[in-house]
Design an enzyme around this catalytic site. Sequence first.
Site, PDB file in Angstrom:
ATOM      1  N   THR A 194       0.857  -1.186   0.000  1.00  0.00           N
ATOM      2  CA  THR A 194       0.000   0.000   0.000  1.00  0.00           C
ATOM      3  C   THR A 194       0.892   1.236   0.000  1.00  0.00           C
ATOM      4  O   THR A 194       1.919   1.286   0.679  1.00  0.00           O
ATOM      5  CB  THR A 194      -1.029  -0.017   1.161  1.00  0.00           C
ATOM      6  OG1 THR A 194      -2.041   0.940   0.873  1.00  0.00           O
ATOM      7  CG2 THR A 194      -0.392   0.290   2.511  1.00  0.00           C
TER       8      THR A 194
ATOM      9  N   CYS B  60      -3.236   8.200   7.108  1.00  0.00           N
ATOM     10  CA  CYS B  60      -3.903   6.889   7.099  1.00  0.00           C
ATOM     11  C   CYS B  60      -3.005   5.867   7.808  1.00  0.00           C
ATOM     12  O   CYS B  60      -1.816   6.088   7.979  1.00  0.00           O
ATOM     13  CB  CYS B  60      -4.130   6.397   5.671  1.00  0.00           C
ATOM     14  SG  CYS B  60      -5.222   7.447   4.697  1.00  0.00           S
TER      15      CYS B  60
ATOM     16  N   HIS C 120      -5.913  -0.504   4.654  1.00  0.00           N
ATOM     17  CA  HIS C 120      -5.469   0.906   4.590  1.00  0.00           C
ATOM     18  C   HIS C 120      -6.634   1.786   5.080  1.00  0.00           C
ATOM     19  O   HIS C 120      -7.535   2.099   4.316  1.00  0.00           O
ATOM     20  CB  HIS C 120      -5.103   1.207   3.132  1.00  0.00           C
ATOM     21  CG  HIS C 120      -4.548   2.584   2.879  1.00  0.00           C
ATOM     22  ND1 HIS C 120      -3.532   2.804   1.993  1.00  0.00           N
ATOM     23  CD2 HIS C 120      -4.876   3.810   3.352  1.00  0.00           C
ATOM     24  CE1 HIS C 120      -3.250   4.103   1.932  1.00  0.00           C
ATOM     25  NE2 HIS C 120      -4.071   4.744   2.747  1.00  0.00           N
TER      26      HIS C 120
END
Lengths: 285, 168
Positions: free
Chosen positions: B25, B31, B48
């Site tokens: 990711t 995040c 995520h």
Amino acid sequence: MNRQENERAVARQIAELPLLSSSASQLLALGAAADHGLADIVRIVKHDAILTSRVLKVVNSAAYARAVEIHAIEHAVSLLGEDMVVTTALREAAGLLLAKRLTGYAAEAGELWRHSLKTALAAKLLAPKARSPVNGELAFTCGLLHDLGKAVISDYLEQTAGKIRQAIEQGRFPDYLAAERAILGIDHAEAGHKICRRWQLPAPLAESCRHHHQPAAAERWQGLLYVVHLADIIAMLSGIGTGADTLQYRLDRDYERHLELDEAGLNSTMLAVEREFAQVEDIFC
Amino acid sequence: MTSNNKVVGVGEFAVSANQGERIKTFALGSCVAVIFLHKPSRSVGLIHVALPDSRISPDIAAKRPGYFADTGIPAILKEMAVLTGTGTSNGLARGMVVKMAGGANVMDTNNTFNIGKRNILALKKILWPLGMGPAAEDVGGGFSRTVTVGVASGRVFISCAGKGEWEL
């Protein structure tokens, strides 16, 4: 090169930058004009055959999943809205500059453009939250241009990205801007301001390049500048930055005097930015 | 065996027991990526998460539960339970190692803008009662992390522009 040589080289490169197309300049300037409407945009686009075909291509792109093909430029402009027409024009006029690989920031090709577009979307969404009236379309355009200076100074920062990060972490520079100034005698904010002047863009656009990290230093348009300041931070927090300098800047907490934005408001804004970015990313990036 | 990358976008998650695969990711910013390493079945999951609480948009939570901590964790654990054949989260917790990365913030942040910290806290509050508190974490600070996890090796790597790559 030493600092003085770097500074001179940056100034020379800015002075030699190709000018924007007349249609792109007019569209960027339009946002700063108080009274304008879609008819003004149509008039500008119509005079530029290449831009007209680009706008039609964008409005008919698969991402919008339209049932019928749009052929009339008036229709296309009204469907896309001012912000997406401005984005199309800027991509056409300065795409090579804004999408280039930023070696000095360890950022890949396209990262600056994605960050600019995301900041622009965030700025437009934040504009209604300003305590004094801020035009959303103008905020959008300022967001698109705010980091323009990086495209020029990146070449002179060379292999400094890792070293600057380390120096900031060790407290030797307060932020990335200060490091840029120490190496080049100019930072990306000031460089962006100079590029806007070279392109003869309206003052609010040039000022938003110059003051997007330190909006308090501006004499005018503070509401607008705080909007761009926060929009830039929102884009970086969402993971869309420009490489090594991402998040290496300071939040000006005085924004509370200029914008009404609480935790819930910020969360909703981040969500909306993500949604709008996902919609246009495939078209423009 | 060639290593294929499975890329997880914002608000998405992926689980895999394919030993030739890596889950990746990009650019987490504020995040947070939560990585689930289920040793007995050699399965891996990665989510995520963008925001702590789904109540601000039940619509998006329904379409993309991974977006929020409170809807994302149950959603990925459900798939992990199926993949590993453990059935329940109790069974899943045995032999599970959880790692966490991301949650960055801007310099001089205030509470409102410290979304990263809120994400981390919300995730921990959900994971602890499940017996899946993170065993390792690389969180906070002013940089945007990219995370890669190898299914076969169970090793988690973090990278960041200007900082290089290191193992979590």
